[in-house]
Design an enzyme around this catalytic site. Sequence first.
Site, short mmCIF file in Angstrom:
data_model
loop_
_atom_site.label_atom_id
_atom_site.label_comp_id
_atom_site.label_asym_id
_atom_site.label_seq_id
_atom_site.Cartn_x
_atom_site.Cartn_y
_atom_site.Cartn_z
CB CYS A 91 35.23 40.82 41.60
SG CYS A 91 33.52 41.28 41.62
CE LYS A 151 26.32 51.79 45.22
NZ LYS A 151 25.55 51.28 44.09
NE ARG A 174 25.59 42.69 37.43
CZ ARG A 174 26.16 43.77 37.96
NH1 ARG A 174 25.41 44.78 38.38
NH2 ARG A 174 27.47 43.84 38.05
CD GLN A 228 30.09 45.40 35.75
OE1 GLN A 228 30.77 44.42 35.99
NE2 GLN A 228 29.49 46.10 36.69
CG ASP A 271 34.64 45.36 36.39
OD1 ASP A 271 34.79 46.25 37.24
OD2 ASP A 271 34.18 44.24 36.64
CG HIS A 273 38.35 43.99 40.10
ND1 HIS A 273 37.87 43.47 38.93
CD2 HIS A 273 37.29 44.14 40.94
CE1 HIS A 273 36.56 43.29 39.05
NE2 HIS A 273 36.18 43.69 40.25
CG HIS A 291 34.07 46.22 41.69
ND1 HIS A 291 33.89 44.90 41.44
CD2 HIS A 291 33.17 46.86 40.93
CE1 HIS A 291 32.93 44.74 40.56
NE2 HIS A 291 32.47 45.92 40.22
#
Length: 588
Positions: A284, A415, A313, A331, A333, A335, A461
């Site tokens: 992000c 979420k 992570r 990910q 991902d 945004h 996200h």
Amino acid sequence: MKGCVVPGRKIEDAQKAEQREGTRHSAAHIMAEAVLSLFPEAKFGIGPATADGFYYDFDLPRALTPEDLATIETKMHESIASNHPFFREEVSKDAAREMFSAQPYKLELIDELPDDTVTVYRHGSFVDLCRGPHVTSTGEIKAFKLLSIAGAYWRGDEQRPMLQRIYGTAFDTAEELESHLEKLDEAAKRDHRKLGKSLDLFSIHDEAGAGLVYWHPKGALIRNIIEDFWKSEHFKRGYDIIHTPHIAKIGLWQSSGHLEFYKDSMYPPIDIEGQNYLIKPMNCPGHILIYKTQLRSYRQLPLRWAELGTVYRWERSGVLHGLTRVRGFTQDDAHIFCRPDQLEDEVVGVVEFACFMLRIFGFDEYDVMLSTRPEKYAGTIEVWDQATDTLKRALERLHIDYEIDPGEGVFYGPKIDISLRDSLGRTWQGPTTQVDFNLPERFDVNYIGDDGLEHRVVMIHRTVLGSMERFLGCLIEHYGGAFPPWLAPIQVEVIPIADQHLDYAHKVALELESEGIRVETDERSERMNLKIRDAQLRKVPYMLIVGNEEEASSTVSVRLRNGENLKSQSLSQFKSLVKVIVESKKNV
RNA sequence: GCCAGCGUAGCUCAGCGGUAGAGCAGCGGUUUCGUAAACCGCAGGCCGUCGGUUCGAAUCCGACCGCUGGCUCCA
């Protein structure tokens, strides 16, 4: 949005489910009785029925061994043969405290029960604090099996003692138990770690580090096909694709709040010329930096930016598991930067997109969970409530059944998580959609409204697959390694019967290749049977047997991996068959 | 991270105080075959790593690394 609605668990006769629970719970008591006879000094934790069986937690003077399970089972059978009736008794708390004076865990439970009287269940000489219900006597337990031993913290709290948990399962009939055990076998065969090795898809190396995945050519090919598909579906839906680096200065993570709220999952800093850099655990902040390179107008919004972003992570070593729990993962991902009035529509679009993706990969059932504000959170309660309401409205608009998971949101917002059910009915955590009112605040992310003033942007996200690693792991198990043709690394194996058919085999392969079909020729001087077996084990969707007959008639003999033997057909017929199936993304 | 179990040839596994074995895969031959394994031979291992016990350790003990099943935590 039909089809995206969760059908829920199979509507099982409620009575039967209740009976099964009674069976399992009773089996747990009988197991506890057996353990007590083996270890008179045993201290008891809790022993409930679960979705698949039951367990009981014990504090024992020594570690249990697998041999102990057999002994315990034998003792359980004895208790069942004696057919002791179960008796329910209501006693005062004081009486219960006396009864369980040697059982510290039970005493703790008694203290926490709200009523003045508690119930205990007794069978034979064994008595346990228990709400019930139970079967009427031990002889009713017809089919059970103890499965495994595991450590489990008392009340799930790692500050408290670790007890030994014995898992078992029980059913009302031997047939049901048998079919459940077969299902466990089938699941073991589909284990993505096994298939990943035998199908040569990926590896993880001691010498390189736990939880770090190496994709082999075939695994990487599948991943690439999925990524290409993923990209094209994003372009169709008005997303742009961006790329951001893997490390950034520590200050960025301070600004974002990750250092404050996500520190436990991040790796220590790397010193570069006196500056500390952190490896990204999320994408992000990078996306926000790009957003902020310009003054944005309300007319530009929403901006939908997607990235196959690899993040790292720190996961505790004990939780790592194949592809589904790793330390470095990509990910899928994105945004979305939007105005508050666009949020609901954007969430609807995202959830619809996620459901579309899952259906393409053959996941027709999923569970949807809405997670609300956790204990550690950023922002204000008002903003959280507002975001949570928006998510609810979006799900209601889509007519999606969902459950609420209180306190399970991420620190920056509520979420929606979707967990998929695979072909064996197991659930896997997949796509997630998270509203974020926090980062825009921290980074002062704005747009200029039609009033000419600055307004705070709202961020979403989201992922539509989850992560490439976890999704692939799940996909491997879902298909048991037999990927549908559009994903299969090798779609067609050409099998010449004898060396003399090699020329024709090459001709066939070349022609298929020119159509973009992934084809391989087994050129070995081996018997046809062996070549078929090998292709079968590699789960190649189509095997083309070519010998004298085929060569003479310019045909191919098609064998499917399910053993079905399609009759000979012309090469052009076969070509169009494969192209149609691949195009449709269907399985065969 | 915690509890328990486990690390032996590329893979699947046997051996569990006396100095390393099988099947498959690989390599070399023979075989040229009709829908899930032809035959013969060869080669392949510091028995996860480090340390200890012992005349002697793959085998017993300890630490570390990794894996498995759980707990806790998550995409």
